[in-house]
Design an enzyme around this catalytic site. Structure first.
Site, PDB file in Angstrom:
ATOM      1  N   GLU A 120       0.724  -1.221  -0.038  1.00 25.87           N
ATOM      2  CA  GLU A 120       0.075   0.095   0.092  1.00 25.87           C
ATOM      3  C   GLU A 120       0.872   1.099  -0.136  1.00 25.87           C
ATOM      4  O   GLU A 120       0.790   2.027   0.805  1.00 25.87           O
ATOM      5  CB  GLU A 120      -0.787   0.053   1.378  1.00 25.87           C
TER       6      GLU A 120
ATOM      7  N   GLU B  77      -5.422  -8.268  -1.332  1.00 26.25           N
ATOM      8  CA  GLU B  77      -6.059  -8.258   0.154  1.00 26.25           C
ATOM      9  C   GLU B  77      -7.462  -7.995  -0.119  1.00 26.25           C
ATOM     10  O   GLU B  77      -7.882  -6.848  -1.222  1.00 26.25           O
ATOM     11  CB  GLU B  77      -5.421  -6.950   0.797  1.00 26.25           C
TER      12      GLU B  77
HETATM   13  C1  BGP Z   1      -4.199  -3.032   5.060  1.00 24.69           C
HETATM   14  C2  BGP Z   1      -2.986  -3.491   5.408  1.00 24.69           C
HETATM   15  C3  BGP Z   1      -2.929  -4.796   6.107  1.00 24.69           C
HETATM   16  C4  BGP Z   1      -4.181  -5.235   6.936  1.00 24.69           C
HETATM   17  C5  BGP Z   1      -5.420  -4.669   6.455  1.00 24.69           C
HETATM   18  C6  BGP Z   1      -6.626  -4.599   7.413  1.00 24.69           C
HETATM   19  O1  BGP Z   1      -4.321  -1.621   4.772  1.00 24.69           O
HETATM   20  O2  BGP Z   1      -2.027  -3.690   4.313  1.00 24.69           O
HETATM   21  O3  BGP Z   1      -1.817  -4.833   6.775  1.00 24.69           O
HETATM   22  O4  BGP Z   1      -4.189  -5.090   8.286  1.00 24.69           O
HETATM   23  O5  BGP Z   1      -5.472  -3.454   5.682  1.00 24.69           O
HETATM   24  O6  BGP Z   1      -6.559  -3.649   8.045  1.00 24.69           O
HETATM   25  P1  BGP Z   1      -6.796  -3.481   9.568  1.00 24.69           P
HETATM   26  O7  BGP Z   1      -5.999  -4.417  10.084  1.00 24.69           O
HETATM   27  O8  BGP Z   1      -6.289  -2.138   9.935  1.00 24.69           O
HETATM   28  O9  BGP Z   1      -8.160  -3.870   9.784  1.00 24.69           O
END
Ligand code: BGP
Length: 468
Positions: free
Chosen positions: A172, A363
């Site tokens: 990201e 993701e």
């Molecule tokens: C993205 C990241 C991840 C992951 C995901 C979910 O932004 O790349 O590392 O964690 O989001 O977010 P969160 O864990 O804050 O719910």
């Protein structure tokens, strides 16, 4: 029209070292920025690692990866995306030589994936800059970071290229605009960071990413190197042209990052923005040449869409790192992330139209509070809400494939419960596998299959043909 996904479509899950490995000082590792962020991005970092930081132990994946990978194999994963913790391989970040014990761990992890039929997809830098680089250099604000990253990336390619084909340079990368410490290792608090330093860091990361792509292709032209961005389509809040333009501007803030990766140069709208901010970037002679090394594919996270409004009185809501104006037509998760499966089809089509590069959904997922219950004598979670989210989003991938978009694969975020990146909670669960660990650090770390475990296994077994 066939329902099945293309042959060889990569099915799996994605994680990041800092959110599940634990063992934060084992085998020579030193702290990363994550080890001093017990509240994620919700509060400033601490001076030293503190015991309330769930990431120090994570879900103990460092010691349990074999049995966790067995669970993923049971679901039929053909791909597993994970990150290398930079501070295992170069504990301070600026050493000349890597830490062999750190590399040896990833040797074992890669072999464990391969022996279970899973293609490893490696993120080189996933929100886990070595703490020393953040403290002593202010992270990516400092140009010397490019050389440290190049050395680190080269070390990984030389060691693992014979077994790992897919690589992502930065997780990201566009998140640096919103979370400078998380995504840029920048120690200066966001409120005090000047636009000049912020965009200089952006430039350094983009040059480093392109340079890693060049190095990888020199080592083996067959390696597939991708950029990784947050995909968050922005819809105009109303049909007013000014709102349409506001939505375009918002999207462009993010798209600029992949534009550079795919086209090898800064887009005009980005340069205009710098001019308007009064930022004159420090660009070395060779930088523009380096940027011409473009990626082989574009990967992205997709969780939600946002709305945009030209009216400064309209307030933004919560959401993945950047947030945005809430969409009145969409439901939200408990954490305020709006659920929009159609947005995934829109993103896939827009990205394909814009860059014509293969795409990889690395993701996607739903963070929710789960309740462990007994069903037929075994402990599980009846997570129909997660199954619904998964199915709806995969249907969008299928529609995009039918639209002619080239999609290589889909890796669900957090196939096993991990510590949240934004809030550092464990109660924000994404997994198909439940981990008995609570926000207060209690729990046995036992693993339990949720209902969604069987659902994903069935989807993969049918290569997506049975989504309904
Ligand atoms: C993205 C990241 C991840 C992951 C995901 C979910 O932004 O790349 O590392 O964690 O989001 O977010 P969160 O864990 O804050 O719910």
């Amino acid at each position: 029209m066939t329902n099945a996904f293309p042959e060889g479509f990569l099915w799996g899950g994605a994680v990041a070292a800092n959110q599940l490995e634990g063992a934060y000082l084992e085998d020579g590792k030193l702290p990363s920025i994550q080890d001093v962020m017990p509240k994620g991005i919700a509060a400033p970092p601490t001076e030293e690692p503190t015991p309330d930081n769930l990431k120090l132990e994570g879900i103990d994946f460092y010691h349990r990866y074999e049995s966790d990978l067995d669970l993923f194999a049971e679901m039929g994963f053909t791909a597993f995306r994970f990150s290398v913790a930079w501070s295992r391989v170069f504990p301070r970040g600026d050493e000349e030589a890597p830490n062999e014990a750190g590399l040896a761990f990833y040797d074992r992890l890669i072999d464990a994936c391969l022996s279970r039929g899973m293609t490893p997809v490696i993120t080189i830098s996933h929100y886990e800059t070595p703490l020393h680089l953040a403290r002593a250099y202010n992270g990516w604000v400092d140009r010397r970071m490019i050389a440290f990253y190049e050395r680190y990336a080269r070390t990984l390619f030389e060691r693992f290229a014979d077994r790992v084909e897919y690589w992502l340079t930065f997780n990201e990368i566009n998140a640096v605009l919103h979370a400078p410490l998380l995504a840029g290792g920048i120690w200066t608090p966001k409120e005090e960071l000047s636009p000049r330093d912020l965009y200089q860091a952006v430039h350094h990361e983009l040059v480093a990413s392109a340079s890693a792509t060049r190095i990888a292709h020199e080592i083996d032209p067959e390696l597939k190197i991708g950029c990784m961005v947050i995909a968050s389509p922005a819809y105009p809040l109303t049909p007013a042209p000014s709102d349409v333009w506001a939505a375009k501007q918002l999207e462009r803030d993010s798209l600029a990052f992949a534009d550079v990766h795919c086209r090898g140069a800064y887009p005009g709208f980005f340069l205009r923005k710098l001019r308007e901010l009064g930022v004159e970037l420090d660009v070395a002679d060779e930088d523009l040449e380096t940027l011409r090394h473009t990626v082989d594919f574009v990967s992205f996270s997709y969780y939600m869409s946002v709305c945009a409004s030209a009216d400064p009185g309209v307030r933004a809501g919560r959401g993945n790192i950047m947030g945005g104006v809430p969409n009145p037509t969409l439901p939200s998760s408990e954490w305020g992330w709006q659920i929009d499966p159609v947005g995934l089809r829109i993103v896939l089509n827009d990205f394909w139209d814009r860059w014509g590069k293969p795409l990889f959904v690395v993701e996607n997922g739903l963070g929710a509070r789960d309740e462990l219950v007994e069903v037929d004598g075994r402990l599980t979670v009846v997570d129909d809400y997660r199954i619904e989210y998964l199915t709806a989003h995969l249907k969008s991938v299928r529609e995009a494939l039918r639209d002619g978009v080239d999609v290589w694969g889909y890796t669900w975020w957090g196939p096993i419960d991990v510590v949240s990146a934004s809030t550092a909670q464990l109660s924000k669960r994404y997994g198909f596998v439940y981990v008995d660990r609570n926000d207060d650090g209690t729990g046995t770390l036992e693993r339990y299959r949720k209902k969604s475990f069987d659902a994903y296994r069935a989807i993969i077994a049918g290569n997506g043909a049975d989504l309904g």
